[in-house]
Design a protein around this motif. Structure first.
Motif, PDB file in Angstrom:
ATOM      1  N   ASN A 247       0.842  -1.197   0.000  1.00 57.92           N
ATOM      2  CA  ASN A 247       0.000   0.000   0.000  1.00 57.92           C
ATOM      3  C   ASN A 247       0.879   1.249   0.000  1.00 57.92           C
ATOM      4  OD1 ASN A 247      -2.495  -1.381   0.128  1.00 57.92           O
ATOM      5  ND2 ASN A 247      -2.301  -1.628   2.344  1.00 57.92           N
ATOM      6  N   ASP A 248       0.733   2.060  -1.046  1.00 61.48           N
ATOM      7  CA  ASP A 248       1.639   3.197  -1.244  1.00 61.48           C
ATOM      8  C   ASP A 248       0.846   4.494  -1.385  1.00 61.48           C
ATOM      9  OD1 ASP A 248       4.037   4.516  -1.621  1.00 61.48           O
ATOM     10  OD2 ASP A 248       4.335   3.823  -3.681  1.00 61.48           O
ATOM     11  N   ASN A 249       1.526   5.622  -1.189  1.00 61.20           N
ATOM     12  CA  ASN A 249       0.938   6.954  -1.404  1.00 61.20           C
ATOM     13  C   ASN A 249      -0.417   7.094  -0.720  1.00 61.20           C
ATOM     14  OD1 ASN A 249       2.480   6.170  -4.190  1.00 61.20           O
ATOM     15  ND2 ASN A 249       2.853   8.299  -3.623  1.00 61.20           N
ATOM     16  N   ASN A 250      -0.490   6.663   0.529  1.00 61.41           N
ATOM     17  CA  ASN A 250      -1.783   6.616   1.217  1.00 61.41           C
ATOM     18  C   ASN A 250      -1.835   7.560   2.423  1.00 61.41           C
ATOM     19  OD1 ASN A 250       0.023   5.051   2.649  1.00 61.41           O
ATOM     20  ND2 ASN A 250      -1.360   3.337   2.976  1.00 61.41           N
ATOM     21  N   GLU A 251      -1.207   8.727   2.284  1.00 55.92           N
ATOM     22  CA  GLU A 251      -1.249   9.725   3.359  1.00 55.92           C
ATOM     23  C   GLU A 251      -2.531  10.563   3.350  1.00 55.92           C
ATOM     24  OE1 GLU A 251       2.926   8.548   2.665  1.00 55.92           O
ATOM     25  OE2 GLU A 251       1.342   9.244   1.327  1.00 55.92           O
ATOM     26  N   TYR A 252      -3.298  10.490   2.285  1.00 64.74           N
ATOM     27  CA  TYR A 252      -4.577  11.202   2.170  1.00 64.74           C
ATOM     28  C   TYR A 252      -4.412  12.718   2.347  1.00 64.74           C
ATOM     29  CZ  TYR A 252      -7.522   7.212   1.372  1.00 64.74           C
ATOM     30  OH  TYR A 252      -8.122   6.117   0.787  1.00 64.74           O
TER      31      TYR A 252
ATOM     32  N   GLY B 159       0.536   5.150   8.312  1.00 62.55           N
ATOM     33  CA  GLY B 159      -0.316   4.466   9.262  1.00 62.55           C
ATOM     34  C   GLY B 159      -0.404   5.234  10.572  1.00 62.55           C
ATOM     35  N   PHE B 160      -1.467   4.984  11.285  1.00 64.19           N
ATOM     36  CA  PHE B 160      -1.712   5.626  12.575  1.00 64.19           C
ATOM     37  C   PHE B 160      -1.297   4.659  13.689  1.00 64.19           C
ATOM     38  CE2 PHE B 160      -4.892   7.244  15.832  1.00 64.19           C
ATOM     39  CZ  PHE B 160      -4.283   8.477  16.000  1.00 64.19           C
ATOM     40  N   ALA B 161      -1.393   5.103  14.948  1.00 66.80           N
ATOM     41  CA  ALA B 161      -1.101   4.235  16.078  1.00 66.80           C
ATOM     42  C   ALA B 161      -1.892   2.937  15.938  1.00 66.80           C
ATOM     43  CB  ALA B 161      -1.465   4.935  17.383  1.00 66.80           C
TER      44      ALA B 161
ATOM     45  N   LEU C 257     -10.485  12.205  10.532  1.00 65.92           N
ATOM     46  CA  LEU C 257     -10.202  10.774  10.369  1.00 65.92           C
ATOM     47  C   LEU C 257      -9.054  10.488   9.401  1.00 65.92           C
ATOM     48  CD1 LEU C 257     -13.824   9.313  10.275  1.00 65.92           C
ATOM     49  CD2 LEU C 257     -12.163   9.097  12.099  1.00 65.92           C
ATOM     50  N   LYS C 258      -8.452  11.522   8.854  1.00 61.66           N
ATOM     51  CA  LYS C 258      -7.383  11.320   7.868  1.00 61.66           C
ATOM     52  C   LYS C 258      -6.292  10.368   8.374  1.00 61.66           C
ATOM     53  CE  LYS C 258      -6.140  14.944   5.565  1.00 61.66           C
ATOM     54  NZ  LYS C 258      -5.480  16.210   5.124  1.00 61.66           N
ATOM     55  N   PRO C 259      -5.846  10.484   9.645  1.00 66.43           N
ATOM     56  CA  PRO C 259      -4.744   9.614  10.081  1.00 66.43           C
ATOM     57  C   PRO C 259      -5.062   8.124  10.033  1.00 66.43           C
ATOM     58  CG  PRO C 259      -5.015  11.462  11.587  1.00 66.43           C
ATOM     59  CD  PRO C 259      -6.209  11.464  10.683  1.00 66.43           C
ATOM     60  N   ILE C 260      -6.349   7.746  10.155  1.00 65.21           N
ATOM     61  CA  ILE C 260      -6.633   6.308  10.215  1.00 65.21           C
ATOM     62  C   ILE C 260      -6.933   5.704   8.845  1.00 65.21           C
ATOM     63  CG2 ILE C 260      -7.539   6.585  12.551  1.00 65.21           C
ATOM     64  CD1 ILE C 260     -10.309   5.832  11.337  1.00 65.21           C
TER      65      ILE C 260
END
Length: 598
Positions: free
Chosen positions: A185-190, A243-245, A211-214
C-alpha cells in the motif's frame, strides 16, 4: 481519551503502550528474506516481467538469496503513461498469471504496489462510482476531487463499507486471483486539502480532517480482510507507507522515499529505532536510497551492511541518473553485498523469534541501547548503535572512509567482539579497526543467537539444521519460535516454542531445553557453539549420557553426534540429532583433568 503509563522502564512503556494499540502482526517467514525492488523494471517499454525474472535468476547466479519482489506501480500504467490501480499493462506484463507462477517456482513472492487515489480518467472509474467507493464533497452531493500523482483524482473511503468492498472486489480480481498474497500500500497519506470533505466513518459521517490519520491503517486492514476472504488460511504480508497508532496490527511499514546520501544511511537508524519504541517493530528503509543518483560503491556496501538488520530488508531505487541499484551493480564489490545478505539469512531464526516476541510483548526487533541498558546514562542519547534483540549489539560503519570505528559498550554486561572473540568490559568506548568487509557486532554476555546455516531461499528450503551461539558466563534464556511460516494455523496453537535456559558455574555449563507446542519442527540437527574463553570442556553429556569427543575435525564433520573444541575461536561445538524428549539437558563439564599426577 488520555492514558498515562506510570511504569519504571522503557520496556514497560512499550509493552503497555502496545497493550493499548496492538501488537505486531506475524508476517510470513519469507518476508524476512531479501525483497528485490526498483521502479526501473516496471518503466520499461515492454517485457518488464522478463526483466524481473532475470533479476531473480541473476541473484541466484551470484549466490545472493532472494525471497520476494516489490512490484512498483508501473505495472498499472495506461496508454497515457499514468498509473491506474488494478489495471495490468499487458505490454509490460502480457501474462500476469504465468508471471506470478514463474516467480513462485523460483521461491519468490510478489508484492504489487496499489494506491488509493484514482485518477478521473481511470478505466474502472464508473465501476467505483457505482460502488459508492469515494470520499465525498462537503455537501455530500458528489465525490471530492484533489490533486494526485498524475492529475485530478477521487479517493477511496476506507471508513465506508461500500468503499472497502468495492476496493477488495477489484483487488481480488486483479491480484489475489492470480496467486498474490502480499500487498504493498503506497501513497496513502490522504493529502486532501479540503478538511470538510465527508467520509462515512462507518455510519457516523465525519469530515476527513478528523479521520485522515486512520485512512491508511484502514487500507491495510482492508487488504488483510480481502486476503482472508479469498483464502482464510493464507497468512497475509502487507506493507504500508503510512499508518496511525496501531498500524503494526495489520502491516509492516517503511520510511518512505529516502535520498541517496551518507546522511540518510546514518539517520535511517534512529528513524527505525524510534518506530520500534512507538510499537511498530516491523519496519525498514529503502536500502541504497530511493531517489537521487546511484550510490557510490562504498556507500552501497555500507547501506546493505546496515540494512540486513532491519526487519524489512529491501534494496529499492528510482535513480535520477538512468541507473538501477542492483546487488551486482559494482562487480568488484558484489562479494561484500553477497556476504552481508547471506549473514541476514543465517539470522532468520533469530529474526523470526524476535517477530514472535514483538507479536506477544510488543518488543522492538531493532532496539536502542537504552531499551536494554536504561541504567547506563551514557546510552540515553545513543542513536546509531543498536541492539538486535537482547543479545547482539550492532555498531555499523556509517561514515565515509572510516578505518577506525569508535564503539561504546554499555555498562551492565560484558561484550565479545564476534570478529576476533576478544572480551571487553562494559561501560567503555573502544576503537575497532574496520575495512570494507567489517560489520562490527558484539555478543552480550549471556547472549543466545540461533542461526540457520546454508539458508538460501526461505520459500523452497526447509530449515532442518539449527546452530545456537551461546555466551554462558551469565545465566540467561532465549525462546526460539517455530511454525509453518505460511498459514494461519499458528492462531489455533499450531506452533512450537523452545526455551533454552543457560546456567554456569566453576564446574561447567548447563543448557536446559524445554519444548512446548503442537507444531512438528523441521529441525533435525543441532549445533551448540558455546564460548569457552578460559577452559575447554573435559566432557559433554546429553540427557545424562556422555557423548564422544573428536580431536580430528574432519571426523567430527562427518559424525551425527559428538563435540569438538575449536582452539582458534575458543568455542566448543556440540553436535547432536533432535532428541525425542520434549525436555532435555546438555551439560558441559569444565573440571580440569589432572594429566600428570600419579
Amino acid at each position: 481519551m488520555t492514558y498515562s503509563l506510570l511504569v519504571p522502564t522503557v520496556k514497560d512503556v512499550v509493552e503497555h503502550y502496545t497493550d493499548l494499540t496492538g501488537r505486531s502482526a506475524m508476517a510470513p517467514l519469507a518476508s524476512l528474506g531479501y525483497m528485490g525492488s526498483t521502479m526501473y523494471y516496471t518503466e520499461l517499454d515492454t517485457n518488464s516481467d522478463q526483466a524481473i525474472l532475470d533479476f531473480v535468476d541473476t541473484c541466484k547466479k551470484n549466490g545472493i538469496p532472494c525471497d520476494g519482489f516489490f512490484l512498483s506501480s508501473g505495472y498499472t500504467s495506461g496508454s497515457d503513461g499514468k498509473r491506474y490501480v488494478f489495471n495490468w499493462n499487458k505490454k509490460r506484463f502480457p501474462d500476469p498469471n504465468n508471471f506470478v507462477e514463474e516467480l513462485k517456482q523460483r521461491g519468490v513472492l510478489l508484492a504489487p504496489n496499489i494506491k488509493p487515489g484514482m485518477l478521473l480518467t481511470h478505466p474502472f472509474m464508473k465501476d467505483f462510482e457505482a460502488g459508492n467507493a469515494f470520499v465525498k464533497t462537503p455537501d455530500k452531493k458528489g465525490y471530492e476531487v484533489d490533486q494526485y500523482w498524475g492529475g485530478d483524482a477521487h479517493f477511496i473511503d476506507f471508513t465506508s463499507e461500500d468503499g472497502r468492498n468495492t476496493w477488495n472486489d477489484f483487488m481480488t480480481k486483479a491480484l489475489l486471483s492470480k496467486g498474490i498474497t502480499s500487498i504493498w500500500n503506497d501513497n496513502n497519506e490522504y493529502e486532501i486539502n479540503d478538511g470538510q470533505a465527508q467520509v462515512a466513518a462507518d455510519g457516523l459521517g465525519k469530515p476527513i480532517e478528523s479521520l485522515k490519520p486512520i485512512m491508511s491503517t484502514m487500507m491495510a486492514k482492508s487488504a488483510r480482510k480481502a486476503i482472508h476472504d479469498y483464502n482464510p488460511n493464507v497468512r497475509p504480508y502487507i506493507t504500508n507507507r503510512a499508518g496511525f497508532a496501531g498500524i503494526q496490527r495489520y502491516a509492516q511499514t517503511w520510511a518512505g522515499d529516502n535520498r541517496t546520501s551518507w546522511t540518510n544511511v546514518k539517520y535511517n537508524v534512529p528513524t527505525i529505532l524510534g518506530m520500534g519504541l512507538s510499537g511498530v517493530a516491523n519496519q525498514g528503509c529503502d536500502i541504497g536510497g530511493f531517489d537521487g543518483p546511484a550510490p557510490e560503491p562504498e556507500l552501497f556496501v555500507r547501506w546493505v551492511q546496515n540494512g540486513i538488520f532491519q526487519p524489512r530488508f529491501s534494496i529499492h531505487s528510482s535513480n535520477d541518473d538512468n541507473t538501477v541499484t542492483e546487488p551486482w551493480m559494482y562487480p568488484k564489490f558484489t562479494s561484500y553485498i553477497r556476504d552481508a545478505i547471506r549473514l541476514r539469512y543465517r539470522l532468520v531464526p533469530y529474526f523470526y523469534s524476535l517477530l514472535f516476541e514483538a507479536s506477544t510483548k510488543g518488543s522492538p526487533i531493532m532496539r536502542p541501547l537504552v531499551y536494554e541498558f536504561q541504567e547506563d546514562p551514557k546510552v540515553l542519547e545513543e542513536s546509531f548503535e543498536f541492539m538486535l534483540g537482547s543479545s547482539l549489539l550492532v555498531a555499523n560503519v556509517l561514515d565515509k572512509g572510516q578505518t577506525i570505528k569508535s564503539v561504546y559498550l554499555p555498562k551492565g554486561a560484558n561484550w565479545v567482539n564476534l570478529s576476533d572473540g576478544h572480551y571487553y568490559d562494559g561501560g567503555q568506548t573502544i576503537q575497532v579497526p574496520v575495512d570494507l568487509h567489517s560489520i562490527p557486532m558484539f555478543l552480550r554476555t549471556g547472549g543466545i543467537i540461533p542461526t540457520a546455516p546454508g539458508l538460501m531461499n526461505i520459500h523452497n528450503q526447509v530449515i532442518d539444521s539449527l546452530n545456537l551461539l551461546i555466551e554462558p558466563s551469565e545465566a540467561s534464556s532465549f525462546t526460539l519460535y517455530e511454525d509453518d511460516g505460511k498459514t494461519n494455523d499458528y492462531q489455533s496453537g499450531n506452533y512450537l516454542t523452545t526455551n533454552y535456559q543457560v546456567s554456569s558455574s566453576n564446574d561447567g555449563v548447563v543448557v536446559d531445553v524445554h519444548n512446548a507446542g503442537s507444531y512438528a519442527s523441521k529441525v533435525k540437527q543441532f549445533k551448540l557453539e558455546v564460548l569457552c574463553p578460559q577452559t575447554a570442556p573435559a566432557q559433554v553429556s546429553i540427557l545424562g549420557k556422555e557423548i564422544e569427543q573428536f580431536l580430528n575435525y574432519d571426523k567430527f564433520v562427518n559424525a551425527s553426534q559428538g563435540w569438538f573444541f575449536n582452539g582458534e575461536n575458543r568455542r566448543v561445538i556440540v553436535k547432536f540429532e533432535r532428541p525425542s524428549e520434549a525436555d532435555y539437558q546438555v551439560a558441559l563439564n569444565f573440571k580440569v583433568k589432572d594429566l600428570i599426577s600419579i
